[in-house]
Design a protein around this motif. Structure first.
Motif, short mmCIF file in Angstrom:
data_model
loop_
_atom_site.label_atom_id
_atom_site.label_comp_id
_atom_site.label_asym_id
_atom_site.label_seq_id
_atom_site.Cartn_x
_atom_site.Cartn_y
_atom_site.Cartn_z
N CYS A 76 13.58 -26.16 13.49
CA CYS A 76 13.98 -26.52 12.06
C CYS A 76 13.28 -25.90 10.77
O CYS A 76 13.50 -25.98 9.78
CB CYS A 76 13.83 -27.91 12.03
SG CYS A 76 12.08 -28.70 12.43
N MET A 77 12.00 -25.23 11.28
CA MET A 77 11.14 -24.54 10.21
C MET A 77 11.14 -23.07 10.17
O MET A 77 10.28 -22.48 9.93
CB MET A 77 9.70 -25.01 10.27
CG MET A 77 9.53 -26.65 10.16
SD MET A 77 9.85 -26.74 8.34
CE MET A 77 9.75 -28.42 8.16
N VAL A 78 12.39 -22.80 10.89
CA VAL A 78 12.48 -21.25 10.94
C VAL A 78 13.62 -20.68 10.36
O VAL A 78 14.60 -21.15 10.50
CB VAL A 78 12.62 -20.78 12.56
CG1 VAL A 78 12.57 -19.23 12.76
CG2 VAL A 78 11.13 -21.41 13.27
N VAL A 109 20.56 -19.95 10.48
CA VAL A 109 20.49 -20.32 9.26
C VAL A 109 20.77 -18.90 8.54
O VAL A 109 21.56 -19.28 7.39
CB VAL A 109 18.80 -20.50 9.01
CG1 VAL A 109 18.88 -20.75 7.44
CG2 VAL A 109 18.50 -21.87 9.83
N MET A 110 20.60 -17.89 8.98
CA MET A 110 21.10 -16.83 8.05
C MET A 110 22.64 -16.57 8.27
O MET A 110 23.08 -16.51 7.14
CB MET A 110 20.54 -15.45 8.79
CG MET A 110 19.09 -15.16 8.44
SD MET A 110 18.38 -13.57 8.75
CE MET A 110 17.87 -13.74 10.30
N ALA A 154 18.42 -16.31 -0.43
CA ALA A 154 18.73 -17.28 0.73
C ALA A 154 17.55 -17.83 1.33
O ALA A 154 17.35 -18.95 1.30
CB ALA A 154 19.63 -16.48 1.50
N MET A 155 16.54 -16.91 1.48
CA MET A 155 15.30 -17.30 2.00
C MET A 155 14.66 -18.30 1.37
O MET A 155 14.05 -19.38 1.56
CB MET A 155 14.48 -16.13 2.49
CG MET A 155 13.18 -16.54 3.50
SD MET A 155 12.45 -15.10 3.70
CE MET A 155 13.55 -13.90 4.86
N LYS A 156 14.62 -18.25 -0.37
CA LYS A 156 13.90 -18.84 -0.93
C LYS A 156 14.77 -20.12 -1.15
O LYS A 156 14.07 -21.39 -1.36
CB LYS A 156 13.94 -18.00 -2.35
CG LYS A 156 13.06 -18.96 -3.71
CD LYS A 156 14.48 -19.54 -4.66
CE LYS A 156 15.22 -18.46 -5.20
NZ LYS A 156 16.24 -18.90 -6.20
N ASP A 157 16.01 -20.28 -1.32
CA ASP A 157 16.76 -21.64 -1.46
C ASP A 157 16.45 -22.47 -0.30
O ASP A 157 16.28 -23.69 -0.43
CB ASP A 157 18.18 -21.02 -1.65
CG ASP A 157 18.51 -20.53 -3.07
OD1 ASP A 157 17.52 -20.29 -3.84
OD2 ASP A 157 19.60 -20.14 -3.06
N TRP A 158 16.51 -21.71 0.84
CA TRP A 158 16.29 -22.67 2.15
C TRP A 158 15.08 -23.33 2.00
O TRP A 158 14.69 -24.25 2.38
CB TRP A 158 16.55 -21.76 3.30
CG TRP A 158 16.13 -22.20 4.75
CD1 TRP A 158 16.82 -23.30 5.41
CD2 TRP A 158 14.78 -22.18 5.36
NE1 TRP A 158 15.99 -23.32 6.48
CE2 TRP A 158 15.01 -22.79 6.35
CE3 TRP A 158 13.77 -21.15 5.13
CZ2 TRP A 158 13.86 -22.91 7.66
CZ3 TRP A 158 12.51 -21.31 6.04
CH2 TRP A 158 12.83 -22.05 7.09
N ALA A 159 13.94 -22.39 1.79
CA ALA A 159 12.65 -23.01 1.89
C ALA A 159 12.35 -24.12 0.77
O ALA A 159 11.74 -24.96 0.94
CB ALA A 159 11.43 -21.74 1.50
#
Length: 700
Positions: A10-12, A17-18, A51-56
């Motif tokens: 869940c933290m990956v 997720v991609m 996308a990585m930033k939004d998810w984080a």
């Protein structure tokens, strides 16, 4: 606990997720990079970064960090926020492809082995798109490599990734010869079993040696150690069980496949084993595992010790590196199948590993050479310093039949009967036993490299093993590709015969602890480097430098820098241990013993006053014994101090490491013998240090 399927990863920022967050064409390009090694463009990186930033941010993250593995042996990270200023004195959250791809930590502040001077500070971290970004402690961590301004590798990960590419190239050559056109890529799979000790934090805090060095420099054995074998696989204490549960959940959140946990042989010793994953990812995961083991132990008022030999006289801690080679289509190339004697493809890869281990046994020994591991190797389930390969009786017989061109009589599967009790099931017995004394053992469909120490990064052993096997496969491919008119199967059999004859000396299925094996290994011409200073020069041996250059793993400068770093680390570790020992002798042990001698003298004097005829033989004997030991300890400590001072003045790194080993370490052992004898003659409440019994049985 939450649903494990929801908890896991869940933290990956993983493939799932991609796929959900990236446009289809972008996701396909990222997937192609991971599966085929195709470079990513800056435009793709921009989309991935956003996308990585939004998810984080959705998970409450405000900062990101390039997460890398410098030559310190631990990980490093520098945190930057996502915020960028706007024209109206506000901020927006931004993260660009440029920031994702590259960062700039200070290269001169990390060990470089002479590659970087103090004034040459610029270094770069570069994104590894084959590894997933993850959130740790509220920070988005991006796995990266670390290199200097001039391009030299300054980390553990870069040579590992280079070695994986070399192995892929030459293993693919072999598979193409066997007709595998469907395979696109080959990689290693690795599963490092991690041993560790847990002790009570308050008890550990009273030991300066544990605080400064991670191990005990003094300590007499308690009446009970591991003699009864009652801790191994025993019932896990509730306090440790809660820790293990917390650790599992934390690892699962990061997508780390923690699978097996149990008590190990020594009191307070335990083990965690993961499910296999790709070699590059396994190295990342093991670094995270060690970090979390220590951090979570603190939460549970315990201290996790990852030193290779934190306690003398009981088992040390290793990291058994289970290694295999697999295709992207799911074929394990080291799986012998039901008829290994007919499986030519398996036998080629098996013999390539034998050839690699034999020809580069010095490199594999060097890969695990540290000050801590020197204390561990050679006993108590740790293999000796001599490299050999355990194959088991069945595979050994297969290779012997190939060598002699004789028929192999296949072993029938035996049924293991469980004692004639009807309710107990019978089961199929393995065709060969296991050998826990072997440093490099075949265990069914993989090799288990048992020599790495508990605190070691597995990147080192694995990049060297990968490179050596890549070289063997390269030579095999050259022979088979240039076989002329010889039929392929015949050429393979000839190659196998030649390889077995040349390298069968490395196979040993017996007791690696026996003194007779030491003599036999010497007769066979195998290396026996007992200490790190003996083993480390292999890094710069000419044949090994040529190996690194041929496969583009390390330049000569990069190899020499690692040699220098490892030597320097060895000397610094012994210097810290020696200085810690001196501090404990002068500030803890001698004052306590002197005070107790005074107490004994006062007691004897008081007895004489009250009753002149009373015997004071006990007090007098103890005063004499402890006074003699105190004088000896003081003298030895003085000699140790001089030896440390002299070793510091030795400028050449190899000579300095040898000086620390021969003068400082040997004197430390003498100091310890005297101090441990003093402990035995001192009351528990007077001795200034928690005893081995206090430490090893501190968690009830």
């Amino acid at each position: 606990m939450a649903n494990i399927n929801e908890l896991f990863g869940c933290m990956v920022f993983d493939s799932q997720v991609m796929q959900e967050r990236l446009p289809k064409d972008i996701f396909r390009q990222v997937k192609k990079t991971r599966e085929e090694g195709v470079p990513l463009t800056r435009e793709v990186a921009d989309v991935v970064a956003n996308a990585m930033k939004d998810w984080a941010i959705e998970k409450g993250v405000t900062h990101f960090a390039h997460w890398f593995q410098p030559m310190t042996g631990v990980t490093a990270e520098k945190h930057d926020s996502f915020i960028s200023p706007t024209d109206n004195d506000k901020v927006i959250m931004e993260f660009s492809g440029k920031e994702l791809i590259r960062s700039e930590p200070d290269a001169s502040s990390f060990p470089s082995g002479g590659l970087r001077s103090t004034f040459e500070a610029r270094g770069y971290t570069a994104w590894d798109p084959t590894a997933n970004a993850f959130i740790k402690d509220g920070i988005l961590c991006i796995p990266t490599i670390f290199c200097s301004y001039t391009g030299e590798a300054l980390d553990k990960k870069t040579p590992l990734m280079r070695s994986l590419e070399a192995l892929n190239i030459h293993a693919m050559r072999i598979l193409r010869l066997f007709g595998h056109t469907e395979v696109k890529r080959i990689a290693t799979t690795v599963g490092p079993e991690q041993e560790y000790f847990l002790i009570d934090r308050k008890v550990a805090a009273k030991r300066r040696d544990i605080t400064f060095t991670g191990r005990t420099l003094f300590g007499a054995m308690p009446p009970k150690g591991q003699e009864l074998d009652d801790h191994y696989f025993g019932v896990v204490k509730s306090r440790v069980s809660e820790y293990m549960k917390d650790l599992d959940e934390s690892l699962w959140r990061l997508g780390i496949l923690a699978k097996t946990k149990h008590n190990e042989a020594a009191p307070s010793q335990h083990e965690l084993a993961p499910i296999f994953c790709a070699g590059n990812i396994a190295a990342d995961h093991n670094q995270l595992t060690m970090e979390l083991m220590k951090k979570i132990a603190e939460k549970h008022s315990m201290k996790c010790l990852l030193h290779e030999k934190p306690f003398a006289g009981v088992n040390g801690s290793g990291k058994h590196d289970n290694w295999s080679i697999c295709t992207d289509t799911g074929i394990n190339l080291l799986d012998p199948g039901k008829r290994p004697h007919d499986n030519l493809q398996f036998l080629v890869f098996l013999c390539a590993v034998l050839k690699a281990v034999d020809e580069y046994q010095d490199l594999l020994r060097m890969a695990v050479a540290t000050a801590g591991n020197d204390h561990r190797l050679g006993a108590a389930e740790a293999p000796p310093a001599i490299i050999s390969v355990f194959l088991g009786s069945e595979l050994t017989e297969v290779l012997e039949s190939i060598e002699k061109s004789s028929d192999y009589i296949s072993r029938k599967k035996e049924i293991m009967e469980t004692g004639g009790v009807d309710a107990l099931p019978n089961f199929v017995k393995d065709t060969t036993d296991r050998n826990r004394t072997s440093p490099f053992a075949f265990t069914g469909n993989k090799f288990e490299f048992r020599m790495p120490g508990a605190s070691l990064s597995i990147s080192g052993p694995n990049f060297l093993l990968n490179t050596a096997v890549a070289e063997a496969l390269s030579q095999f491919a050259d022979v088979l590709e240039n076989r002329g008119d010889m039929p392929f199967d015949q050429a393979v059999l000839q190659l196998l015969q030649d390889t077995i004859r040349a390298h069968k000396r490395i196979i040993f299925n017996g007791n690696n602890y026996g003194e007779e094996w030491v003599k036999e290994a010497e007769r066979r011409g195998l290396c026996n480097y007992r200490t790190a200073p003996e083993a480390l020069p292999a890094f710069v041996a000419e044949k090994n430098l040529k190996l690194f250059e041929k496969h583009h793993i390390l330049s000569r400068d990069e190899a020499r820098s690692r040699y220098e770093i490892n030597l320097d680390n060895y000397s610094k570790v012994l210097n810290i241990e020696g200085m810690t020992m001196l501090e404990m002798v002068h500030r803890d042990i001698l004052p306590a013993v002197t005070e107790y001698i005074g107490t004994l003298a006062k007691t004897a004097g008081a007895k004489k006053q009250v009753c002149p005829a009373a015997s004071c033989e006990t007090e007098e004997a103890l005063i004499k014994k402890l006074s003699e030991l105190s004088a000896s300890l003081y003298e030895l400590a003085g000699e140790l101090e001089k030896n440390i001072a002299a070793a510091k003045l030795v400028e050449e790194k190899q000579s300095q490491a040898e000086c620390y080993r021969d003068t400082v370490l040997s004197k430390m052992e003498q100091v310890r013998i005297v101090a441990d004898e003093m402990e035995v003659h001192m009351p528990r409440e007077v001795w200034p240090l928690p005893s081995y019994g206090d430490l090893l049985f501190s968690i009830q």
